[in-house]
Write a protein that holds these residues in place. Structure first.
Motif, PDB file in Angstrom:
ATOM      1  N   PRO A  21       0.804  -1.236   0.000  1.00 61.79           N
ATOM      2  CA  PRO A  21       0.000   0.000   0.000  1.00 61.79           C
ATOM      3  C   PRO A  21       0.837   1.287   0.000  1.00 61.79           C
ATOM      4  CG  PRO A  21      -0.964  -1.590   1.486  1.00 61.79           C
ATOM      5  CD  PRO A  21       0.355  -2.169   1.036  1.00 61.79           C
ATOM      6  N   THR A  22       2.007   1.255   0.605  1.00 57.15           N
ATOM      7  CA  THR A  22       2.801   2.482   0.726  1.00 57.15           C
ATOM      8  C   THR A  22       4.089   2.495  -0.091  1.00 57.15           C
ATOM      9  OG1 THR A  22       3.934   1.609   2.669  1.00 57.15           O
ATOM     10  CG2 THR A  22       1.950   2.925   3.057  1.00 57.15           C
ATOM     11  N   CYS A  23       4.452   1.366  -0.684  1.00 61.88           N
ATOM     12  CA  CYS A  23       5.718   1.320  -1.412  1.00 61.88           C
ATOM     13  C   CYS A  23       5.712   0.171  -2.420  1.00 61.88           C
ATOM     14  CB  CYS A  23       6.894   1.148  -0.441  1.00 61.88           C
ATOM     15  SG  CYS A  23       6.911  -0.427   0.451  1.00 61.88           S
ATOM     16  N   LYS A  24       6.762   0.170  -3.249  1.00 59.21           N
ATOM     17  CA  LYS A  24       6.969  -0.949  -4.165  1.00 59.21           C
ATOM     18  C   LYS A  24       8.440  -1.325  -4.114  1.00 59.21           C
ATOM     19  CE  LYS A  24       7.696   1.831  -8.335  1.00 59.21           C
ATOM     20  NZ  LYS A  24       7.249   2.068  -9.711  1.00 59.21           N
ATOM     21  N   VAL A  37      17.930  -4.469  -3.546  1.00 56.72           N
ATOM     22  CA  VAL A  37      16.671  -4.041  -4.151  1.00 56.72           C
ATOM     23  C   VAL A  37      16.413  -2.603  -3.724  1.00 56.72           C
ATOM     24  CG1 VAL A  37      15.616  -6.334  -4.348  1.00 56.72           C
ATOM     25  CG2 VAL A  37      15.301  -4.996  -2.252  1.00 56.72           C
ATOM     26  N   HIS A  38      15.537  -1.952  -4.475  1.00 52.98           N
ATOM     27  CA  HIS A  38      15.133  -0.579  -4.182  1.00 52.98           C
ATOM     28  C   HIS A  38      13.703  -0.618  -3.647  1.00 52.98           C
ATOM     29  CE1 HIS A  38      18.445   1.325  -6.548  1.00 52.98           C
ATOM     30  NE2 HIS A  38      18.454   0.106  -7.062  1.00 52.98           N
ATOM     31  N   VAL A  39      13.480   0.035  -2.513  1.00 50.62           N
ATOM     32  CA  VAL A  39      12.139   0.192  -1.961  1.00 50.62           C
ATOM     33  C   VAL A  39      11.758   1.643  -2.226  1.00 50.62           C
ATOM     34  CG1 VAL A  39      10.670   0.035   0.075  1.00 50.62           C
ATOM     35  CG2 VAL A  39      12.618  -1.527  -0.176  1.00 50.62           C
ATOM     36  N   LEU A  40      10.716   1.841  -3.030  1.00 51.09           N
ATOM     37  CA  LEU A  40      10.315   3.175  -3.476  1.00 51.09           C
ATOM     38  C   LEU A  40       8.970   3.559  -2.879  1.00 51.09           C
ATOM     39  CD1 LEU A  40      11.209   2.383  -7.136  1.00 51.09           C
ATOM     40  CD2 LEU A  40      12.500   3.910  -5.659  1.00 51.09           C
TER      41      LEU A  40
END
Length: 90
Positions: A21-24, A37-40
């Motif tokens: 819900p708040t990031c990808k 990995v990148h948390v956006l």
């Protein structure tokens, strides 16, 4: 294997692994090492998560509670994510 991996780009340039819900979470081709990995977040904040150590790096403040779901998901699949990272570096 990461059968549920979703790519938002037809050319698979930046695969989005999962959306919360708040990031990808994304893994990027031809990216620097170590495997990560990148948390956006929608507001532009970004965290890098080292897949071997779980260490989080961010230039802007991100609360641990905001990363909790993403970190749990990453931790449960770290080996698969490392393999995916390596695959995309070829």
């Amino acid at each position: 294997m990461l059968d549920y991996v979703q790519s938002l780009h037809k050319d698979n340039s930046v695969p989005t692994l999962i959306r919360f819900p708040t990031c990808k979470i994304e893994v990027r081709p031809r990216d620097h090492r170590p495997p990560h990995v990148h948390v956006l977040f929608a507001d532009g904040r970004e965290a890098l998560v080292d897949l071997a150590s779980g260490q989080v790096t961010s230039r802007r403040k991100i609360r641990a509670t905001e990363l909790a779901d993403a970190l749990a998901w990453i931790d449960a699949r770290a080996e698969e994510l490392i393999a995916r990272f390596e695959e995309l570096q070829r």
